[in-house]
Design a protein around this motif. Sequence first.
Motif, short mmCIF file in Angstrom:
data_model
loop_
_atom_site.label_atom_id
_atom_site.label_comp_id
_atom_site.label_asym_id
_atom_site.label_seq_id
_atom_site.Cartn_x
_atom_site.Cartn_y
_atom_site.Cartn_z
N THR A 263 0.81 -1.22 0.00
CA THR A 263 0.00 0.00 0.00
C THR A 263 0.84 1.27 0.00
N THR B 257 -5.35 -3.60 6.18
CA THR B 257 -6.80 -3.74 6.27
C THR B 257 -7.38 -3.81 4.87
N PRO B 258 -8.60 -4.33 4.72
CA PRO B 258 -9.23 -4.35 3.40
C PRO B 258 -9.37 -2.95 2.81
N GLU B 259 -9.63 -1.97 3.67
CA GLU B 259 -9.81 -0.60 3.20
C GLU B 259 -8.51 -0.04 2.63
N GLU B 260 -7.38 -0.31 3.32
CA GLU B 260 -6.09 0.18 2.84
C GLU B 260 -5.69 -0.50 1.53
N ARG C 14 -7.75 -1.80 -0.74
CA ARG C 14 -8.63 -1.31 -1.80
C ARG C 14 -8.23 0.11 -2.22
N ALA C 15 -7.88 0.94 -1.26
CA ALA C 15 -7.48 2.32 -1.58
C ALA C 15 -6.22 2.33 -2.44
N ASP D 249 -7.19 1.26 -5.90
CA ASP D 249 -7.89 2.35 -6.58
C ASP D 249 -6.91 3.43 -7.03
N ALA E 190 -5.95 -8.65 2.45
CA ALA E 190 -5.61 -7.96 3.69
C ALA E 190 -5.28 -8.92 4.83
N ASP F 141 -3.47 -8.07 9.03
CA ASP F 141 -2.61 -7.31 9.93
C ASP F 141 -1.55 -8.26 10.45
#
Length: 271
Positions: A17, A41-44, A46-47, A50, A66, A68
């Motif tokens: 990431t 994390t899944p959010e990191e 995905r970001a 993207d 993801a 940790d």
Amino acid sequence: MSDSTLSSRTVLVTGATSGIGFETARQLAGRGATVLLHGRTPEEARAAADRLTAEGTDAALLRPVAADFCHLAEVARLAESVLRDHPSLDVLVNNAGMAAPERHTLTGDGVEIAFQVNFLAHYLLTRALEPALTAPGRLGRVVNVSSSLHRTATIQWSDPHRARRYSRLAAYAQSQLALTVFAADPRVTAVSVHPGVCDTALLPLYAHEGGAPADGAAHVVRLCDPATEIVNGAYFDRAVRAAPAPAATEVRTVKRLTKLADQLVGAHATA
């Protein structure tokens, strides 16, 4: 532009990431590889995917995943999901890393945090993904993104968590030595590489100035390419094969580290 030697390859990049990992994912996908882009994390994750897509990377080549690495149970679950969705894996890039904190810190698994994030989680992930890396028709390889600081290290076998005498630099160097030693494990074909001093979150450990992360990533990507012949346990200083610290080539040290790591990952190895 895709590259015929990488366009059919599937590569998992940990710590993708930011920094060298992000640039490694970009370069691999740019050459046509399918990249499993790992974030904490899944959010990191995905970001990051993207962001790469917005900058021109083909979204179809990116698969955010993801875990940790401060939690070995999450690492084990990541391995399970990769094995389920990608039973054949061409390359695992063990890149995720952190600077050891100023104060002695243990994870919830009871392991010194830099030793777990930088080495032990990668040990567990590699062991768990061995069936995918050695699947029929696959000549899978592992690329450990290590550090020249491994040369300054010793592994404190009786106190690997450095509870008795803690130094953040010594803890970080120990984790990098362990990762470099692990490349000599005979169960999968692996190499380690010092990608150079780059301008990433780890820069303060090395110097005041560093090169572009993309330059460091290029040395990692070269070792992912099946056109680059590798020898198990080899160590590279950027593009040049070099002698690692003596401990990294000692069979006794490899066996001792394997025994220690197996004890520390415990039941997660079969989770």
